[in-house]
Write a protein that holds these residues in place. Sequence first.
Motif, PDB file in Angstrom:
ATOM      1  N   LEU A   1      29.522  25.489 107.518  1.00  0.00           N
ATOM      2  CA  LEU A   1      28.392  25.342 106.938  1.00  0.00           C
ATOM      3  C   LEU A   1      27.547  24.580 107.805  1.00  0.00           C
ATOM      4  O   LEU A   1      26.403  25.180 107.659  1.00  0.00           O
ATOM      5  CB  LEU A   1      28.337  24.669 105.517  1.00  0.00           C
ATOM      6  N   ALA A   2      27.863  23.659 108.382  1.00  0.00           N
ATOM      7  CA  ALA A   2      27.173  22.872 109.460  1.00  0.00           C
ATOM      8  C   ALA A   2      26.659  24.020 110.707  1.00  0.00           C
ATOM      9  O   ALA A   2      25.340  23.746 111.036  1.00  0.00           O
ATOM     10  CB  ALA A   2      27.833  21.761 110.098  1.00  0.00           C
ATOM     11  N   GLY A   3      27.314  24.886 110.976  1.00  0.00           N
ATOM     12  CA  GLY A   3      27.022  25.848 111.946  1.00  0.00           C
ATOM     13  C   GLY A   3      25.801  26.780 111.445  1.00  0.00           C
ATOM     14  O   GLY A   3      24.886  26.972 112.266  1.00  0.00           O
TER      15      GLY A   3
ATOM     16  N   LYS B   1      22.519  24.281 111.295  1.00  0.00           N
ATOM     17  CA  LYS B   1      22.079  23.845 112.493  1.00  0.00           C
ATOM     18  C   LYS B   1      21.141  25.307 113.069  1.00  0.00           C
ATOM     19  O   LYS B   1      20.010  24.859 113.695  1.00  0.00           O
ATOM     20  CB  LYS B   1      23.352  23.585 113.273  1.00  0.00           C
ATOM     21  N   GLU B   2      21.672  26.370 112.886  1.00  0.00           N
ATOM     22  CA  GLU B   2      20.702  27.503 113.347  1.00  0.00           C
ATOM     23  C   GLU B   2      19.316  27.543 112.574  1.00  0.00           C
ATOM     24  O   GLU B   2      18.420  27.662 113.087  1.00  0.00           O
ATOM     25  CB  GLU B   2      21.531  28.806 112.952  1.00  0.00           C
ATOM     26  N   SER B   3      19.736  27.500 111.360  1.00  0.00           N
ATOM     27  CA  SER B   3      18.406  27.557 110.393  1.00  0.00           C
ATOM     28  C   SER B   3      17.422  26.376 110.386  1.00  0.00           C
ATOM     29  O   SER B   3      16.142  26.636 110.453  1.00  0.00           O
ATOM     30  CB  SER B   3      18.667  28.009 108.824  1.00  0.00           C
TER      31      SER B   3
ATOM     32  N   VAL C   1      42.470  33.103 109.811  1.00  0.00           N
ATOM     33  CA  VAL C   1      43.437  34.312 110.139  1.00  0.00           C
ATOM     34  C   VAL C   1      43.241  35.376 108.784  1.00  0.00           C
ATOM     35  O   VAL C   1      43.132  36.656 109.291  1.00  0.00           O
ATOM     36  CB  VAL C   1      44.891  34.057 110.046  1.00  0.00           C
ATOM     37  N   THR C   2      42.499  35.054 107.736  1.00  0.00           N
ATOM     38  CA  THR C   2      42.225  36.059 106.990  1.00  0.00           C
ATOM     39  C   THR C   2      41.003  36.115 106.404  1.00  0.00           C
ATOM     40  O   THR C   2      40.147  37.097 106.217  1.00  0.00           O
ATOM     41  CB  THR C   2      43.230  36.095 105.618  1.00  0.00           C
ATOM     42  N   ASN C   3      40.234  34.861 106.007  1.00  0.00           N
ATOM     43  CA  ASN C   3      38.969  34.619 105.802  1.00  0.00           C
ATOM     44  C   ASN C   3      37.880  34.985 106.652  1.00  0.00           C
ATOM     45  O   ASN C   3      37.026  35.621 106.326  1.00  0.00           O
ATOM     46  CB  ASN C   3      38.659  33.407 105.293  1.00  0.00           C
ATOM     47  N   ARG C   4      38.230  34.707 108.068  1.00  0.00           N
ATOM     48  CA  ARG C   4      37.037  35.039 109.080  1.00  0.00           C
ATOM     49  C   ARG C   4      38.019  35.432 110.388  1.00  0.00           C
ATOM     50  O   ARG C   4      37.943  34.766 111.111  1.00  0.00           O
ATOM     51  CB  ARG C   4      36.141  33.793 109.370  1.00  0.00           C
TER      52      ARG C   4
ATOM     53  N   GLN D   1      32.941  29.407  97.780  1.00  0.00           N
ATOM     54  CA  GLN D   1      32.108  30.837  97.872  1.00  0.00           C
ATOM     55  C   GLN D   1      31.854  31.136  99.235  1.00  0.00           C
ATOM     56  O   GLN D   1      32.083  30.211 100.181  1.00  0.00           O
ATOM     57  CB  GLN D   1      30.941  30.662  97.214  1.00  0.00           C
ATOM     58  N   GLU D   2      31.544  32.375  99.857  1.00  0.00           N
ATOM     59  CA  GLU D   2      31.124  32.695 100.870  1.00  0.00           C
ATOM     60  C   GLU D   2      30.095  31.493 101.646  1.00  0.00           C
ATOM     61  O   GLU D   2      29.131  31.267 101.151  1.00  0.00           O
ATOM     62  CB  GLU D   2      30.491  33.932 100.845  1.00  0.00           C
ATOM     63  N   SER D   3      30.333  31.150 102.985  1.00  0.00           N
ATOM     64  CA  SER D   3      29.508  30.240 103.506  1.00  0.00           C
ATOM     65  C   SER D   3      28.192  30.699 103.594  1.00  0.00           C
ATOM     66  O   SER D   3      27.257  29.845 103.555  1.00  0.00           O
ATOM     67  CB  SER D   3      30.008  29.915 104.856  1.00  0.00           C
ATOM     68  N   GLU D   4      28.201  32.076 103.773  1.00  0.00           N
ATOM     69  CA  GLU D   4      26.513  32.537 104.133  1.00  0.00           C
ATOM     70  C   GLU D   4      25.907  32.298 102.704  1.00  0.00           C
ATOM     71  O   GLU D   4      24.686  31.967 102.801  1.00  0.00           O
ATOM     72  CB  GLU D   4      26.788  34.063 104.586  1.00  0.00           C
ATOM     73  N   SER D   5      26.268  32.813 101.693  1.00  0.00           N
ATOM     74  CA  SER D   5      25.446  32.713 100.421  1.00  0.00           C
ATOM     75  C   SER D   5      25.247  31.157  99.959  1.00  0.00           C
ATOM     76  O   SER D   5      24.276  30.741  99.447  1.00  0.00           O
ATOM     77  CB  SER D   5      26.305  33.424  99.122  1.00  0.00           C
ATOM     78  N   LEU D   6      26.369  30.331 100.201  1.00  0.00           N
ATOM     79  CA  LEU D   6      26.432  28.779 100.129  1.00  0.00           C
ATOM     80  C   LEU D   6      25.197  28.420 100.722  1.00  0.00           C
ATOM     81  O   LEU D   6      24.359  27.578 100.338  1.00  0.00           O
ATOM     82  CB  LEU D   6      27.636  28.274 100.626  1.00  0.00           C
ATOM     83  N   HIS D   7      24.994  28.864 102.197  1.00  0.00           N
ATOM     84  CA  HIS D   7      23.814  28.537 103.004  1.00  0.00           C
ATOM     85  C   HIS D   7      22.776  28.826 102.441  1.00  0.00           C
ATOM     86  O   HIS D   7      21.611  28.092 102.523  1.00  0.00           O
ATOM     87  CB  HIS D   7      24.133  29.043 104.397  1.00  0.00           C
TER      88      HIS D   7
END
Length: 220
Positions: free
Chosen positions: A16-18, A21-23, A140-143, A200-206
């Motif tokens: 999530l920090a990644g 940091k971008e946004s 290995v499976t999630n990302r 939940q997905e990190s993108e939607s969490l963000h």
Amino acid sequence: MNLILLGPPGAGKGTLAGYIKESLGILHISTGDILREEIKNNTDLGIEAKGFIDKGELVPDDLVIKLIEKVLTKESNRKLGYMLDGFPRNESQAKKLDEILKKINKPIDQALYLDSPLPIVIKRLTGRRVCRKCGAVFHVTNRPPKKQNICDVCGGELYQREDDNEQTIKNRMEVYQNSTKPVVEFYKKKNILRTLDGDQESESLHDDLLKALNEDGKIH
Ligand code: AP5
């Protein structure tokens, strides 16, 4: 914007920090990453820290507090917002952090608690792979990376962290329950805690987080 990321090992704090940091363009300060870099460079601090990290124990407070103080008070970082990931990890670190932040007049806007169920975090930790060269994090499976064991970002080799083995994970979870979980209460009492659903997905969490921070007028 000044943030603190809390949550059990494997909750997804670094991932999530990644995105944040971008946004938001703020500093991402991970004590775990800093300590692993010291180990890689075989410094005195790295040699001392390695024994604790390999066992899943906390590195002594005075060492990590000095590291954090150095980064936060660095002249070139003074004007930037920060996001602390993996610090504070017990109440004494939290109190010391308050003192440092008072001196530099950069109070915490929000403490984010990533609430993730135990079976999920264990799966995340055992499947995590990290790039030796740039530190990008995969699973290995999630990302999964596009090419097995090769980093999508820089082509570096992916490896499994030494503390991501079953016994050390068990110890890290215990340390979290006994020492770090009370820090969540510490910030709740200060009225700056926001709990996020880590399952939940990190993108939607963000995306949800940014929306909520915006609505609360926290982003300026
Ligand atoms: P540290 O590096 O801080 O480790 P940690 O707190 O155990 O946290 P992790 O890095 O394991 O997990 P994370 O929440 O960042 O998850 P990630 O995003 O990678 O500390 C290591 C050690 O250093 C400590 O044990 C201690 O010894 C020492 N230390 C550090 N700070 C200290 C301090 N302040 N005081 C004393 N000692 C200290 O995600 C995990 C995996 O899940 C990845 O594979 C990722 O791809 C996947 N994933 C993430 N999010 C999702 C999602 N939403 N959905 C699906 N998969 C996901």
